[in-house]
Design a protein around this motif. Sequence first.
Motif, PDB file in Angstrom:
ATOM      1  N   LEU A 250       0.817  -0.895  -0.136  1.00 55.69           N
ATOM      2  CA  LEU A 250      -0.050   0.139   0.070  1.00 55.69           C
ATOM      3  C   LEU A 250       0.987   1.323  -0.034  1.00 55.69           C
ATOM      4  CD1 LEU A 250      -2.147  -1.089   2.790  1.00 55.69           C
ATOM      5  CD2 LEU A 250      -2.809  -1.467   0.361  1.00 55.69           C
ATOM      6  N   LYS A 251       0.260   2.300  -0.790  1.00 59.62           N
ATOM      7  CA  LYS A 251       1.175   3.551  -0.632  1.00 59.62           C
ATOM      8  C   LYS A 251       0.101   4.741  -0.278  1.00 59.62           C
ATOM      9  CE  LYS A 251       3.324   6.855  -3.693  1.00 59.62           C
ATOM     10  NZ  LYS A 251       3.592   7.104  -5.280  1.00 59.62           N
ATOM     11  N   ARG A 252       0.638   5.647   0.760  1.00 60.17           N
ATOM     12  CA  ARG A 252      -0.188   6.465   1.292  1.00 60.17           C
ATOM     13  C   ARG A 252      -0.467   7.626   0.416  1.00 60.17           C
ATOM     14  NH1 ARG A 252      -0.810   7.573   6.792  1.00 60.17           N
ATOM     15  NH2 ARG A 252       1.181   6.357   7.318  1.00 60.17           N
ATOM     16  N   GLU A 253      -1.723   8.170   0.524  1.00 57.32           N
ATOM     17  CA  GLU A 253      -1.882   9.154  -0.428  1.00 57.32           C
ATOM     18  C   GLU A 253      -1.385  10.632   0.351  1.00 57.32           C
ATOM     19  OE1 GLU A 253      -2.907   9.488  -3.272  1.00 57.32           O
ATOM     20  OE2 GLU A 253      -3.204   7.341  -3.576  1.00 57.32           O
ATOM     21  N   ALA A 254      -0.244  11.242   0.074  1.00 53.53           N
ATOM     22  CA  ALA A 254       0.257  11.906   1.123  1.00 53.53           C
ATOM     23  C   ALA A 254       0.232  13.410   0.658  1.00 53.53           C
ATOM     24  CB  ALA A 254       1.767  11.748   1.053  1.00 53.53           C
ATOM     25  N   ALA A 255      -0.770  13.665  -0.111  1.00 56.01           N
ATOM     26  CA  ALA A 255      -1.009  15.278  -0.402  1.00 56.01           C
ATOM     27  C   ALA A 255      -1.268  16.007   0.975  1.00 56.01           C
ATOM     28  CB  ALA A 255      -1.937  15.177  -1.495  1.00 56.01           C
ATOM     29  N   GLY A 256      -2.090  15.244   1.827  1.00 55.32           N
ATOM     30  CA  GLY A 256      -2.747  16.106   2.948  1.00 55.32           C
ATOM     31  C   GLY A 256      -1.743  16.181   3.848  1.00 55.32           C
ATOM     32  N   PRO A 257      -1.076  15.078   4.133  1.00 53.65           N
ATOM     33  CA  PRO A 257       0.046  15.359   5.413  1.00 53.65           C
ATOM     34  C   PRO A 257       1.392  16.265   4.963  1.00 53.65           C
ATOM     35  CG  PRO A 257      -0.707  13.064   5.073  1.00 53.65           C
ATOM     36  CD  PRO A 257      -1.413  13.914   3.939  1.00 53.65           C
ATOM     37  N   ALA A 258       1.561  15.959   3.626  1.00 53.78           N
ATOM     38  CA  ALA A 258       2.489  16.927   3.060  1.00 53.78           C
ATOM     39  C   ALA A 258       2.318  18.342   3.103  1.00 53.78           C
ATOM     40  CB  ALA A 258       3.064  16.462   1.687  1.00 53.78           C
ATOM     41  N   ALA A 259       1.033  18.590   2.791  1.00 57.99           N
ATOM     42  CA  ALA A 259       0.568  20.001   3.011  1.00 57.99           C
ATOM     43  C   ALA A 259       0.411  20.715   4.428  1.00 57.99           C
ATOM     44  CB  ALA A 259      -0.805  20.296   2.281  1.00 57.99           C
ATOM     45  N   VAL A 260       0.401  19.526   5.241  1.00 58.23           N
ATOM     46  CA  VAL A 260       0.122  19.898   6.826  1.00 58.23           C
ATOM     47  C   VAL A 260       1.568  20.090   7.411  1.00 58.23           C
ATOM     48  CG1 VAL A 260      -0.783  19.465   8.914  1.00 58.23           C
ATOM     49  CG2 VAL A 260      -2.213  19.304   7.034  1.00 58.23           C
ATOM     50  N   VAL A 261       2.404  19.275   7.001  1.00 59.32           N
ATOM     51  CA  VAL A 261       3.788  19.084   7.763  1.00 59.32           C
ATOM     52  C   VAL A 261       4.914  19.320   6.827  1.00 59.32           C
ATOM     53  CG1 VAL A 261       5.146  17.209   9.298  1.00 59.32           C
ATOM     54  CG2 VAL A 261       2.646  17.259   9.171  1.00 59.32           C
ATOM     55  N   VAL A 262       5.194  18.671   5.740  1.00 61.00           N
ATOM     56  CA  VAL A 262       6.423  18.890   4.930  1.00 61.00           C
ATOM     57  C   VAL A 262       6.764  20.202   4.563  1.00 61.00           C
ATOM     58  CG1 VAL A 262       7.799  17.730   3.093  1.00 61.00           C
ATOM     59  CG2 VAL A 262       6.339  16.325   4.637  1.00 61.00           C
ATOM     60  N   ILE A 263       5.678  20.751   3.810  1.00 58.16           N
ATOM     61  CA  ILE A 263       5.873  22.120   3.224  1.00 58.16           C
ATOM     62  C   ILE A 263       6.038  23.112   4.342  1.00 58.16           C
ATOM     63  CG2 ILE A 263       4.687  23.642   1.794  1.00 58.16           C
ATOM     64  CD1 ILE A 263       5.754  21.327   0.248  1.00 58.16           C
ATOM     65  N   PRO A 264       5.408  23.140   5.507  1.00 54.03           N
ATOM     66  CA  PRO A 264       5.598  24.194   6.791  1.00 54.03           C
ATOM     67  C   PRO A 264       6.982  23.879   7.205  1.00 54.03           C
ATOM     68  CG  PRO A 264       3.350  23.452   6.819  1.00 54.03           C
ATOM     69  CD  PRO A 264       4.011  22.702   5.855  1.00 54.03           C
ATOM     70  N   SER A 265       7.404  22.772   7.070  1.00 56.49           N
ATOM     71  CA  SER A 265       8.942  22.660   7.662  1.00 56.49           C
ATOM     72  C   SER A 265       9.835  23.174   6.810  1.00 56.49           C
ATOM     73  CB  SER A 265       9.243  21.035   7.803  1.00 56.49           C
ATOM     74  OG  SER A 265       8.177  20.312   8.652  1.00 56.49           O
ATOM     75  N   ILE A 266       9.587  23.017   5.419  1.00 56.69           N
ATOM     76  CA  ILE A 266      10.448  24.044   4.672  1.00 56.69           C
ATOM     77  C   ILE A 266      10.314  25.374   4.918  1.00 56.69           C
ATOM     78  CG2 ILE A 266      11.287  24.220   2.255  1.00 56.69           C
ATOM     79  CD1 ILE A 266      11.789  21.423   3.210  1.00 56.69           C
ATOM     80  N   VAL A 267       9.252  25.804   5.071  1.00 53.91           N
ATOM     81  CA  VAL A 267       9.044  27.262   5.320  1.00 53.91           C
ATOM     82  C   VAL A 267       9.703  27.964   6.437  1.00 53.91           C
ATOM     83  CG1 VAL A 267       7.296  28.945   5.781  1.00 53.91           C
ATOM     84  CG2 VAL A 267       6.678  27.183   3.990  1.00 53.91           C
ATOM     85  N   ILE A 268       9.594  26.915   7.737  1.00 53.07           N
ATOM     86  CA  ILE A 268      10.224  27.643   8.742  1.00 53.07           C
ATOM     87  C   ILE A 268      11.784  27.325   8.802  1.00 53.07           C
ATOM     88  CG2 ILE A 268       8.488  26.949  10.428  1.00 53.07           C
ATOM     89  CD1 ILE A 268       9.907  24.480  11.089  1.00 53.07           C
ATOM     90  N   VAL A 269      12.360  26.575   7.791  1.00 52.88           N
ATOM     91  CA  VAL A 269      13.753  26.506   7.463  1.00 52.88           C
ATOM     92  C   VAL A 269      13.967  27.946   6.911  1.00 52.88           C
ATOM     93  CG1 VAL A 269      15.666  25.503   6.132  1.00 52.88           C
ATOM     94  CG2 VAL A 269      14.035  24.232   7.624  1.00 52.88           C
ATOM     95  N   LEU A 270      13.483  28.348   5.810  1.00 56.42           N
ATOM     96  CA  LEU A 270      13.552  29.645   5.011  1.00 56.42           C
ATOM     97  C   LEU A 270      13.333  30.729   5.758  1.00 56.42           C
ATOM     98  CD1 LEU A 270      11.588  28.923   1.674  1.00 56.42           C
ATOM     99  CD2 LEU A 270      14.039  28.532   2.181  1.00 56.42           C
ATOM    100  N   ILE A 271      12.557  30.477   6.925  1.00 63.30           N
ATOM    101  CA  ILE A 271      12.389  31.941   7.858  1.00 63.30           C
ATOM    102  C   ILE A 271      13.677  31.890   8.795  1.00 63.30           C
ATOM    103  CG2 ILE A 271      10.973  32.681   9.959  1.00 63.30           C
ATOM    104  CD1 ILE A 271       8.610  31.409   8.755  1.00 63.30           C
ATOM    105  N   THR A 272      14.163  30.730   9.103  1.00 55.06           N
ATOM    106  CA  THR A 272      15.472  30.866  10.158  1.00 55.06           C
ATOM    107  C   THR A 272      16.506  31.271   9.357  1.00 55.06           C
ATOM    108  OG1 THR A 272      14.593  28.891  11.214  1.00 55.06           O
ATOM    109  CG2 THR A 272      16.976  29.489  11.303  1.00 55.06           C
ATOM    110  N   LEU A 273      16.730  30.955   8.083  1.00 62.55           N
ATOM    111  CA  LEU A 273      17.794  31.369   7.058  1.00 62.55           C
ATOM    112  C   LEU A 273      17.542  32.804   6.704  1.00 62.55           C
ATOM    113  CD1 LEU A 273      18.261  28.376   4.693  1.00 62.55           C
ATOM    114  CD2 LEU A 273      19.902  29.105   6.697  1.00 62.55           C
ATOM    115  N   SER A 274      16.423  33.416   6.423  1.00 62.94           N
ATOM    116  CA  SER A 274      16.349  34.577   6.287  1.00 62.94           C
ATOM    117  C   SER A 274      16.420  35.691   7.461  1.00 62.94           C
ATOM    118  CB  SER A 274      14.571  34.913   5.685  1.00 62.94           C
ATOM    119  OG  SER A 274      14.492  34.134   4.694  1.00 62.94           O
ATOM    120  N   SER A 275      16.128  35.216   8.527  1.00 63.48           N
ATOM    121  CA  SER A 275      16.517  36.014   9.877  1.00 63.48           C
ATOM    122  C   SER A 275      17.694  36.125   9.985  1.00 63.48           C
ATOM    123  CB  SER A 275      15.705  35.574  11.137  1.00 63.48           C
ATOM    124  OG  SER A 275      16.394  34.159  11.207  1.00 63.48           O
TER     125      SER A 275
END
Length: 429
Positions: A250-275
Motif C-alpha cells: 500500500l502507498k499512502r496518499e500523502a498530499a494532505g499530510p505533506a501540505a500540513v507537515v512537510v511544506i511548513p517544515s521547509i517554510v520555517i527553515v527559510l524563515i530561520t535562514l532569512s532572519s
Amino acid sequence: MNFNLQTQSTTMYPGVTISVCIIFFSWHVINAEDCPLGRDEPMHYEAKLYKDLLCAYSYEHRPVTDHKKTVTVKVRFSIKYLNFDSLEETFTVHSWVAMSWLDEFLHWEPANYGDIKELQLESHEIWTPRMALFNADASVYQSDLFYTTCTVDYKGIVTCVPHIAHSGICRTSLTRWPYDVQNCSLYFGSWMHKGEQVNFTFYSSQPIVTSDFQNGSDWSLLRVTNERLPGIYACCPNDTYPMLKYTFVLKREAAGPAAVVVIPSIVIVLITLSSVLLGVKDNVRLILLCFSLFGHFTFLTEIGYDIPKHGADTPIILLFVRDSMVVTLTAILVTLLLMSITKRALPAPGWIISLNRLLASGPGKYVVFTEFDPSDSSKHRLAEDDGNAHEETKRSTDWIQFANLVNSFMFIVIFLVYFILICIYIPYD
C-alpha cells in the motif's frame, strides 16, 4: 346401577381415557398441518435430487469415503475494497472468496434426474472448509464459518463464493512518513485440521483478482502477491500445517499530510535562514527566530497527532524538525551574543582588529555580506572633526565588523547543516 358401573370403569381404567385424549389431540394436529389441495410437496427432478443428496448426509465430517484421503480446497480472492488504519495498525480487506473442493457424497448421474448437472445448496446444509485468519485483529470477532449459496455439479465439485471481511494486524514502517509504503500480510489456514486432512491451495489461474478493486481515500494498492507456506515445523515432522500468505503493498496518499507537515517544515527553515541575513542589531531578526522556534513546537505536536501511536519506527521528518529546532535555538543564542558584542565600549583586542583588516583587504570581504549599521557610518562621518568621538566610533566599528564576520560564518554553517538535514531527513515521493 349403571352409574356405579361407569364410575367403576373410569376408576379402574384411567389409562384408557388418557390414550383416547392423546389420539384425539394428535389427529387434530396432523389435520392442522395438512396442506390444502393442490399444494402437495413438489416431486420434480430438482426436488428429488435435493432430497436424495441430503438424505443421511452429515456436514460435521470431512466429505471423504476414506478418512485417509485429503480434501484439497482451492482458494481465490477477488478483492473489492480495503481499509488500513495506520493509527491502530489494523488492516481490513473486503473480498469475494471463491473456494472449491470435491465432496464425494454429492455426486449423481444426470440421466437419472432429468439431465441436471448443477444444483444450488445452502452452505450450512453441507460440509464447508473453515479457513481461519491467523493474524486476525483480536478486538473484532471474526468467525471462520460463512453462510452463502453454493453450487454443486454432478461430479461433486462444490464452489462457494462468500463475501467476507478479514481484519488483521499490520505493523507499520514510518521511516518515510508521510510518503511511506506499507507491506501488510494476511495468513490463512485451517485452525484444527492438518494439511493431510484439509489442504488449502491456490487456483491454478488468477489466484488473486483485482479488476473490480476500488482504492480508498487514504491508501492506494500497488500490488498483491500470494505465497503458499508448507507449514513444516520441528515439533511435528510427520504433519504439515500449510498456510496461504497474501501480501498487500500500500502507498499512502500523502498530499494532505505533506501540505500540513512537510511544506511548513521547509517554510520555517527559510524563515530561520532569512532572519540570519538581517543585521545583527535588528530586533526583527530576533522576533523571526523566536517565531520559527514556536513553529517547530507546533509541527512537532501536529506530527504527534498524525503518526501511529504504536509505531516502532521514528519518522525521519520528526528527526528533521528536532534537529532544525536545535539549529534555530542556537541561532537565537548566537544572535543575543552578537547583539551584546555590538554594544561594547571597550577597545577590541588586537587579534580582532587584525582579523577584520585581513578580511577587509583580502577575498574574505566577499564572505561578509551584512552591512554596517548606517547609524554607525553617520557617526563616523560626523566624528571627522572630533578626535575623541572618532576614537569611540572606531572602537564600535571594530566590534560591529567582528559581529558581522561571526554572523556570516554562522549563516554558512546553518545553510550547510540545513542542506545536509534536507538531503537526509526530508522524505519525498
